[in-house]
Design a protein around this motif. Structure first.
Motif, PDB file in Angstrom:
ATOM      1  N   ASN A 214     -11.748  -8.985   1.636  1.00  0.00           N
ATOM      2  CA  ASN A 214     -12.926  -8.241   2.095  1.00  0.00           C
ATOM      3  C   ASN A 214     -12.596  -6.836   2.609  1.00  0.00           C
ATOM      4  OD1 ASN A 214     -11.484  -8.981   4.274  1.00  0.00           O
ATOM      5  ND2 ASN A 214     -13.170  -9.924   5.413  1.00  0.00           N
ATOM      6  N   GLY A 215     -11.702  -6.153   1.882  1.00  0.00           N
ATOM      7  CA  GLY A 215     -11.330  -4.797   2.300  1.00  0.00           C
ATOM      8  C   GLY A 215     -11.980  -3.742   1.423  1.00  0.00           C
TER       9      GLY A 215
ATOM     10  N   ASN B 210      -3.236  -0.916   9.071  1.00  0.00           N
ATOM     11  CA  ASN B 210      -4.057   0.282   9.163  1.00  0.00           C
ATOM     12  C   ASN B 210      -5.283   0.200   8.265  1.00  0.00           C
ATOM     13  OD1 ASN B 210      -1.023   1.148   9.507  1.00  0.00           O
ATOM     14  ND2 ASN B 210      -2.283   2.553  10.713  1.00  0.00           N
ATOM     15  N   GLN B 211      -5.122  -0.447   7.099  1.00  0.00           N
ATOM     16  CA  GLN B 211      -6.271  -0.545   6.199  1.00  0.00           C
ATOM     17  C   GLN B 211      -6.198  -1.844   5.386  1.00  0.00           C
ATOM     18  OE1 GLN B 211      -6.924   2.668   3.196  1.00  0.00           O
ATOM     19  NE2 GLN B 211      -8.974   2.676   4.082  1.00  0.00           N
ATOM     20  N   ARG B 212      -7.372  -2.472   5.236  1.00  0.00           N
ATOM     21  CA  ARG B 212      -7.447  -3.678   4.415  1.00  0.00           C
ATOM     22  C   ARG B 212      -7.914  -3.289   3.024  1.00  0.00           C
ATOM     23  NH1 ARG B 212      -9.374  -8.455   8.519  1.00  0.00           N
ATOM     24  NH2 ARG B 212      -8.326  -7.585  10.343  1.00  0.00           N
ATOM     25  N   ILE B 213      -7.192  -3.705   2.000  1.00  0.00           N
ATOM     26  CA  ILE B 213      -7.550  -3.328   0.630  1.00  0.00           C
ATOM     27  C   ILE B 213      -7.832  -4.583  -0.206  1.00  0.00           C
ATOM     28  CG2 ILE B 213      -6.334  -1.118   0.634  1.00  0.00           C
ATOM     29  CD1 ILE B 213      -3.960  -2.480  -0.700  1.00  0.00           C
ATOM     30  N   THR B 214      -8.665  -4.403  -1.234  1.00  0.00           N
ATOM     31  CA  THR B 214      -9.148  -5.529  -2.044  1.00  0.00           C
ATOM     32  C   THR B 214      -9.198  -5.143  -3.518  1.00  0.00           C
ATOM     33  OG1 THR B 214     -10.476  -6.412  -0.237  1.00  0.00           O
ATOM     34  CG2 THR B 214     -11.192  -6.983  -2.457  1.00  0.00           C
ATOM     35  N   ILE B 215      -8.869  -6.090  -4.363  1.00  0.00           N
ATOM     36  CA  ILE B 215      -9.013  -5.916  -5.812  1.00  0.00           C
ATOM     37  C   ILE B 215     -10.442  -6.334  -6.162  1.00  0.00           C
ATOM     38  CG2 ILE B 215      -8.220  -6.715  -8.072  1.00  0.00           C
ATOM     39  CD1 ILE B 215      -5.500  -7.352  -6.513  1.00  0.00           C
ATOM     40  N   PRO B 216     -11.264  -5.398  -6.675  1.00  0.00           N
ATOM     41  CA  PRO B 216     -12.673  -5.743  -6.911  1.00  0.00           C
ATOM     42  C   PRO B 216     -12.815  -6.962  -7.834  1.00  0.00           C
ATOM     43  CG  PRO B 216     -12.296  -3.397  -7.230  1.00  0.00           C
ATOM     44  CD  PRO B 216     -10.949  -4.017  -7.051  1.00  0.00           C
ATOM     45  N   LYS B 217     -13.733  -7.837  -7.452  1.00  0.00           N
ATOM     46  CA  LYS B 217     -13.944  -9.080  -8.221  1.00  0.00           C
ATOM     47  C   LYS B 217     -15.219  -8.962  -9.028  1.00  0.00           C
ATOM     48  CE  LYS B 217     -15.084 -13.794  -6.698  1.00  0.00           C
ATOM     49  NZ  LYS B 217     -14.696 -14.792  -5.666  1.00  0.00           N
ATOM     50  N   HIS B 218     -15.155  -9.319 -10.307  1.00  0.00           N
ATOM     51  CA  HIS B 218     -16.334  -9.237 -11.184  1.00  0.00           C
ATOM     52  C   HIS B 218     -16.805 -10.619 -11.602  1.00  0.00           C
ATOM     53  CE1 HIS B 218     -15.777  -4.850 -11.864  1.00  0.00           C
ATOM     54  NE2 HIS B 218     -14.529  -5.161 -11.574  1.00  0.00           N
ATOM     55  N   GLY B 219     -15.985 -11.632 -11.362  1.00  0.00           N
ATOM     56  CA  GLY B 219     -16.316 -12.978 -11.831  1.00  0.00           C
ATOM     57  C   GLY B 219     -16.348 -13.968 -10.686  1.00  0.00           C
ATOM     58  N   LYS B 220     -15.811 -15.156 -10.915  1.00  0.00           N
ATOM     59  CA  LYS B 220     -16.020 -16.241  -9.969  1.00  0.00           C
ATOM     60  C   LYS B 220     -14.767 -16.859  -9.359  1.00  0.00           C
ATOM     61  CE  LYS B 220     -20.564 -17.852 -11.351  1.00  0.00           C
ATOM     62  NZ  LYS B 220     -21.330 -18.979 -11.876  1.00  0.00           N
TER      63      LYS B 220
ATOM     64  N   VAL C 229      -1.872   0.408  -9.398  1.00  0.00           N
ATOM     65  CA  VAL C 229      -2.773   1.457  -8.947  1.00  0.00           C
ATOM     66  C   VAL C 229      -1.991   2.515  -8.165  1.00  0.00           C
ATOM     67  CG1 VAL C 229      -4.727   1.950  -7.402  1.00  0.00           C
ATOM     68  CG2 VAL C 229      -4.777  -0.062  -8.891  1.00  0.00           C
ATOM     69  N   VAL C 230      -1.064   2.046  -7.326  1.00  0.00           N
ATOM     70  CA  VAL C 230      -0.288   2.963  -6.480  1.00  0.00           C
ATOM     71  C   VAL C 230       0.685   3.788  -7.326  1.00  0.00           C
ATOM     72  CG1 VAL C 230       1.319   3.094  -4.540  1.00  0.00           C
ATOM     73  CG2 VAL C 230      -0.479   1.360  -4.551  1.00  0.00           C
TER      74      VAL C 230
ATOM     75  N   GLU D 251     -10.562   2.895  -4.438  1.00  0.00           N
ATOM     76  CA  GLU D 251     -11.121   3.915  -3.545  1.00  0.00           C
ATOM     77  C   GLU D 251     -10.178   4.255  -2.390  1.00  0.00           C
ATOM     78  OE1 GLU D 251     -14.950   2.202  -2.643  1.00  0.00           O
ATOM     79  OE2 GLU D 251     -15.350   2.252  -4.804  1.00  0.00           O
ATOM     80  N   ALA D 252      -9.323   3.332  -2.037  1.00  0.00           N
ATOM     81  CA  ALA D 252      -8.371   3.570  -0.939  1.00  0.00           C
ATOM     82  C   ALA D 252      -7.396   4.654  -1.370  1.00  0.00           C
ATOM     83  CB  ALA D 252      -7.612   2.292  -0.642  1.00  0.00           C
ATOM     84  N   SER D 253      -7.018   5.528  -0.440  1.00  0.00           N
ATOM     85  CA  SER D 253      -5.947   6.449  -0.838  1.00  0.00           C
ATOM     86  C   SER D 253      -4.689   5.981  -0.135  1.00  0.00           C
ATOM     87  CB  SER D 253      -6.336   7.886  -0.509  1.00  0.00           C
ATOM     88  OG  SER D 253      -5.781   8.293   0.688  1.00  0.00           O
ATOM     89  N   ILE D 254      -3.803   5.430  -0.931  1.00  0.00           N
ATOM     90  CA  ILE D 254      -2.616   4.755  -0.386  1.00  0.00           C
ATOM     91  C   ILE D 254      -1.459   5.749  -0.282  1.00  0.00           C
ATOM     92  CG2 ILE D 254      -0.953   2.884  -0.820  1.00  0.00           C
ATOM     93  CD1 ILE D 254      -3.323   1.269  -1.959  1.00  0.00           C
ATOM     94  N   ALA D 255      -0.895   5.861   0.927  1.00  0.00           N
ATOM     95  CA  ALA D 255       0.176   6.824   1.185  1.00  0.00           C
ATOM     96  C   ALA D 255       1.396   6.507   0.321  1.00  0.00           C
ATOM     97  CB  ALA D 255       0.561   6.785   2.661  1.00  0.00           C
ATOM     98  N   SER D 256       2.171   7.534  -0.031  1.00  0.00           N
ATOM     99  CA  SER D 256       3.314   7.279  -0.910  1.00  0.00           C
ATOM    100  C   SER D 256       4.461   6.609  -0.154  1.00  0.00           C
ATOM    101  CB  SER D 256       3.762   8.567  -1.584  1.00  0.00           C
ATOM    102  OG  SER D 256       3.993   9.546  -0.604  1.00  0.00           O
ATOM    103  N   ASN D 257       4.515   6.767   1.162  1.00  0.00           N
ATOM    104  CA  ASN D 257       5.441   5.962   1.974  1.00  0.00           C
ATOM    105  C   ASN D 257       4.604   4.960   2.760  1.00  0.00           C
ATOM    106  OD1 ASN D 257       7.912   7.354   1.371  1.00  0.00           O
ATOM    107  ND2 ASN D 257       7.151   9.033   2.645  1.00  0.00           N
ATOM    108  N   CYS D 258       4.750   3.688   2.484  1.00  0.00           N
ATOM    109  CA  CYS D 258       3.900   2.710   3.172  1.00  0.00           C
ATOM    110  C   CYS D 258       4.415   1.288   3.013  1.00  0.00           C
ATOM    111  CB  CYS D 258       2.470   2.770   2.617  1.00  0.00           C
ATOM    112  SG  CYS D 258       2.329   2.126   0.949  1.00  0.00           S
ATOM    113  N   PHE D 259       3.798   0.395   3.761  1.00  0.00           N
ATOM    114  CA  PHE D 259       4.039  -1.039   3.606  1.00  0.00           C
ATOM    115  C   PHE D 259       2.758  -1.685   3.085  1.00  0.00           C
ATOM    116  CE2 PHE D 259       6.871   0.345   7.041  1.00  0.00           C
ATOM    117  CZ  PHE D 259       8.094  -0.048   6.506  1.00  0.00           C
ATOM    118  N   ILE D 260       2.898  -2.546   2.080  1.00  0.00           N
ATOM    119  CA  ILE D 260       1.743  -3.285   1.550  1.00  0.00           C
ATOM    120  C   ILE D 260       2.003  -4.769   1.761  1.00  0.00           C
ATOM    121  CG2 ILE D 260       0.362  -3.819  -0.496  1.00  0.00           C
ATOM    122  CD1 ILE D 260       1.138  -1.029  -1.582  1.00  0.00           C
ATOM    123  N   VAL D 261       1.140  -5.405   2.553  1.00  0.00           N
ATOM    124  CA  VAL D 261       1.354  -6.816   2.893  1.00  0.00           C
ATOM    125  C   VAL D 261       0.560  -7.720   1.953  1.00  0.00           C
ATOM    126  CG1 VAL D 261       1.318  -8.551   4.728  1.00  0.00           C
ATOM    127  CG2 VAL D 261       1.506  -6.115   5.329  1.00  0.00           C
ATOM    128  N   ILE D 262       1.244  -8.711   1.390  1.00  0.00           N
ATOM    129  CA  ILE D 262       0.626  -9.717   0.525  1.00  0.00           C
ATOM    130  C   ILE D 262       0.799 -11.064   1.222  1.00  0.00           C
ATOM    131  CG2 ILE D 262       0.688 -10.795  -1.778  1.00  0.00           C
ATOM    132  CD1 ILE D 262       0.142  -7.815  -2.011  1.00  0.00           C
TER     133      ILE D 262
END
Lengths: 246, 246
Positions: free
Chosen positions: A184-185, A217-227, A243-244, A190-201
């Motif tokens: 739900n991010g 700092n920011q919650r990001i989401t892969i847009p969902k089109h299905g179910k 994307v990054v 649309e997020a502008s992700i810094a070139s130096n960063c940590f991405i938590v999965i």
């Protein structure tokens, strides 16, 4: 001919405890050992191979690497695979220290990833996108587990994987922003992700733990089109990296 | 109490031949059966469950679905999983006909994908991105293989998976452009991919066959920044879909 104790010794390396004690892990198969010989032969402690493999690869084996020629039935005993492929190398665990490592660029942070195939695929995908470092929570599956090594392929030799308490780590490295992949991010497009960063999965079933979300700092989401309810952790990581790192 | 012949019958469904003969496949586990009951309960032929499961889910089981209450040791015998989870449903194979199907939107075409986890993950990812149809070469792993079902999760019920000779199929559907994911094509970020199209993903080791490449309109590639030789087929599919379905 392998002795019983040789066989037991190699088999014991399927357990994390013994890998750490001996500072060795097994790498299996023609393709992976070929990459090893090309890129990291100084890390090879010993080779176990069938005659046919040795005959073909003789020229590329440095003279200081010990090689045992074994029979197919012996290979079967020391292999973790159903259909072993000609050769197994015992390789030194990389000596990398998280305290002296510099985390420039994008670093992937894995919270409680349990599936070995997922971790292996994440390592391989990081290598494709030129990501150098992965930080894992202590309860993430061990990187030198046979299934992780098998699905990471040669990338296991090129990507640094560290295990540490994630909250302490992120607090210590508060100079770079932290993004968390959640359901739900803001859209990753649309997020502008810094070139130096940590991405938590996070773990697929339980997501990212609250303490880590609190450091985000920011919650990001892969847009969902299905179910589908969610995406597999390796799939989510790879889509975000694509994307990054366009 | 299950009879020996019950057990044998359910076990036989782990083989494609018997699944096709009986037009049934097993779906295992609490989460998947819950989705089944919600979305496709008319397809459930029979349930096998332990008492605890039945007690909790009684209300959601339609009265016309037969249920056998079994013991843990019986569940163990009929399950394909190491740690079976309370319930197995026998579900009717979907009756979908490739000849009458309309392939609007993006359709994923899989050439010789052998790893069941990869196919399952591709189905789940297609479901996430709202892709309705997947076309597989006849030598692609069977979609109702237990491991495929397990990694596809509920998406197995929502995405149509067809098996057919790919060249004949693509020739018959020449009205839509065909894109092939390869290592030396135009960047997926630069290609303009039509909203009605076929995207071909090949086997990781051998790639896409020459006959299919000959029917391709454009070769597309996920830009590489590091050193991994290739990407896993499920990862490649998902990255391409994330670009096409932003």
């Amino acid at each position: 001919m392998l002795s019983k104790s040789d066989i037991k010794y190699i088999q014991s390396l399927s357990h994390k405890k013994f890998r750490e004690q001996e500072q060795l892990f097994p790498v299996e198969g023609v393709k992976m050992v070929k990459e090893l010989l090309k890129e990291a032969n100084q890390a090879i402690k010993k080779l176990y191979a069938v005659k046919e493999w040795e005959f073909i690869h003789k020229q590329s084996i440095p003279s200081d690497i010990a090689i045992s020629i074994i029979e197919d039935f012996e290979l079967q005993k020391i292999s973790s695979q159903k259909t072993p492929q000609q050769v197994i190398a015992l390789v030194e665990l990389p000596k990398i220290d998280i305290k002296t490592q510099i985390f420039n660029g994008v670093t992937i942070v894995l919270d409680h990833i349990q599936d070995p195939g997922n971790l292996g695929t994440i390592i391989r995908t990081c290598d494709w996108f030129g990501i150098k470092n992965i930080i894992c929570s202590p309860d993430t599956v061990d990187v030198f587990n046979a299934k992780v090594v098998q699905s990471a392929m040669g990338s296991i030799l090129r990507v640094n994987v560290f295990y540490t308490a994630l909250t302490d780590f992120l607090i210590m490295h508060a100079d770079f922003p932290v993004y968390a992949a959640v359901l739900n991010g803001i859209s990753i497009h649309e997020a502008s992700i810094a070139s130096n960063c940590f991405i938590v999965i996070g773990n697929e079933s339980v997501g990212i733990s609250d303490e880590i979300l609190a450091l985000t700092n920011q919650r990001i989401t892969i847009p969902k089109h299905g179910k589908a309810e969610s995406l597999n952790a390796a799939i989510a990581t790879s889509i975000i990296l694509s994307v990054v790192k366009k």
